[in-house]
Design a protein around this motif. Sequence first.
Motif, mmCIF file in Angstrom:
data_model
loop_
_atom_site.group_PDB
_atom_site.id
_atom_site.type_symbol
_atom_site.label_atom_id
_atom_site.label_comp_id
_atom_site.label_asym_id
_atom_site.label_seq_id
_atom_site.Cartn_x
_atom_site.Cartn_y
_atom_site.Cartn_z
ATOM 1 N N GLY A 1 0.778 -1.231 0.000
ATOM 2 C CA GLY A 1 0.000 0.000 0.000
ATOM 3 C C GLY A 1 0.808 1.278 0.000
ATOM 4 O O GLY A 1 0.229 2.369 -0.012
ATOM 5 N N ILE A 2 2.135 1.172 0.022
ATOM 6 C CA ILE A 2 2.959 2.392 -0.022
ATOM 7 C C ILE A 2 2.821 3.056 -1.384
ATOM 8 O O ILE A 2 2.677 4.274 -1.492
ATOM 9 C CB ILE A 2 4.430 2.055 0.288
ATOM 10 N N PHE A 3 2.886 2.261 -2.440
ATOM 11 C CA PHE A 3 2.627 2.746 -3.788
ATOM 12 C C PHE A 3 1.145 2.522 -4.110
ATOM 13 O O PHE A 3 0.583 1.490 -3.745
ATOM 14 C CB PHE A 3 3.485 2.026 -4.814
ATOM 15 N N LYS A 4 0.534 3.464 -4.796
ATOM 16 C CA LYS A 4 -0.906 3.435 -5.011
ATOM 17 C C LYS A 4 -1.276 2.998 -6.430
ATOM 18 O O LYS A 4 -0.660 3.427 -7.404
ATOM 19 C CB LYS A 4 -1.507 4.827 -4.760
ATOM 20 N N SER A 5 -2.290 2.157 -6.509
ATOM 21 C CA SER A 5 -2.911 1.803 -7.787
ATOM 22 C C SER A 5 -4.120 2.722 -7.949
ATOM 23 O O SER A 5 -5.120 2.544 -7.256
ATOM 24 C CB SER A 5 -3.340 0.337 -7.788
ATOM 25 N N PRO A 6 -4.043 3.712 -8.825
ATOM 26 C CA PRO A 6 -5.083 4.746 -8.837
ATOM 27 C C PRO A 6 -6.390 4.292 -9.476
ATOM 28 O O PRO A 6 -6.402 3.534 -10.449
ATOM 29 C CB PRO A 6 -4.438 5.859 -9.673
ATOM 30 N N VAL A 7 -7.480 4.790 -8.920
ATOM 31 C CA VAL A 7 -8.785 4.629 -9.564
ATOM 32 C C VAL A 7 -8.873 5.687 -10.658
ATOM 33 O O VAL A 7 -8.617 6.874 -10.424
ATOM 34 C CB VAL A 7 -9.928 4.809 -8.549
ATOM 35 N N HIS A 8 -9.207 5.256 -11.874
ATOM 36 C CA HIS A 8 -9.272 6.181 -12.996
ATOM 37 C C HIS A 8 -10.450 5.824 -13.888
ATOM 38 O O HIS A 8 -11.056 4.760 -13.755
ATOM 39 C CB HIS A 8 -7.953 6.175 -13.783
ATOM 40 N N ARG A 9 -10.787 6.723 -14.783
ATOM 41 C CA ARG A 9 -11.905 6.533 -15.701
ATOM 42 C C ARG A 9 -11.617 7.315 -16.983
ATOM 43 O O ARG A 9 -10.686 8.145 -17.029
ATOM 44 C CB ARG A 9 -13.213 7.012 -15.076
ATOM 45 N N VAL A 10 -12.413 7.054 -17.993
ATOM 46 C CA VAL A 10 -12.335 7.824 -19.231
ATOM 47 C C VAL A 10 -13.705 8.446 -19.485
ATOM 48 O O VAL A 10 -14.716 7.730 -19.494
ATOM 49 C CB VAL A 10 -11.925 6.945 -20.430
#
Length: 380
Positions: A290-299
């Motif tokens: 969890g130190i590095f983040k997997s971002p929530v994204h959209r188009v």
Amino acid sequence: MERTGEEEAHRPVPLPPVQELAGRQGAGDDVPARYVARRAHDDADATAAAAPVPVIDLGRLCQPATTASGEGSAADEAGRLRSALQSWGLFLVTNHGVEASLMDAVIEASREFFRQPLEEKQKHTNLIDGKHFQLEGYGNDRVSSEDQVLDWCDRLYLKVEPQEERNLALWPTCLRDVLHEFTKECTRVKDRLLPEMAKLLELDDDYFVNQLGDKADTHARFNYYPPCPRPDLAFGLKPHSDASFISLLVVDDSVGGLQVLRDGAWYDVPARPHTLLINLGDQMEIMSDGIFKSPVHRVVTNAEKERLSVVLFYSVDPEREIQPAAKLIDENHPPLYKKVKVKEYVAGLYEHFSQGKMVIETAKIYDTSMYVENLQYVKC
């Protein structure tokens, strides 16, 4: 295994490509109900701010410490990279070594494919016998139910690594050479980045490279977003995070659309000519605890312009299991994620994505206290 008549009866009817829907005469000013993902004007009228996504000079980042001093040094780039990984989960890369002409060529080849007549594109369909979905090929994403909310997007999805597992019958002629070259060059970028990312966690330089394994796979996804008559109702891609390890994107810089979520607000991700966009995936968030983040994204969609993007998804060997790196766990930092098998995790993405849910929630350990007593801690 053969399907029963009942299963066949409940199979969703195959849908026409979105490009065909958008191009039909008399389509009107609306979108079909199955593409309505939000209420009219639900956050659509609010102008998203531009995300101050860090820009990393890869050449400077990777230069030897003995030659990196003063302003603009490798240490400065590493600081920007750390900020990007721990906050946004994505960043832009310049001085990456991929020729501008190659980046232009892969976008133009993608545009050429999607502009072909439907019967030509259907030669690379992802529907076996016109109804059985397979991951690779051209068409919609998996449609698992009649009430599933759909995205205003067509895609071509191809496995590119390991090379011996390529299904070249699905590779359009216009894309073969340029995709091979683009994959090769982007893999070099990925291989230069991963040791620098490991250093930020005080892990061995080759930690992430070794975690990928000899049978790590890479998939290319070519996205086509036609103009949409109701951008306030339909998404190009609904909000999600990537189940992969890391993704490299090249986007059509003539029109935006990618947005990232941070602290409850959506931000526009800037597109710069001949700049690669690097996006972390869930596998990296799990391994970094969890130190590095997997971002929530959209188009988001555009009423007037088409948009294209090309993404390479790098993933750990599907037969491997991943978990937080042992050196990141101690009595003050219990694991936030459990061990997961990559193949099962990636398969879970499609089920959760179709329901508008985040698959990474299935890997989280919500009550970590029960693990503390039995842990064998390893100090950094």
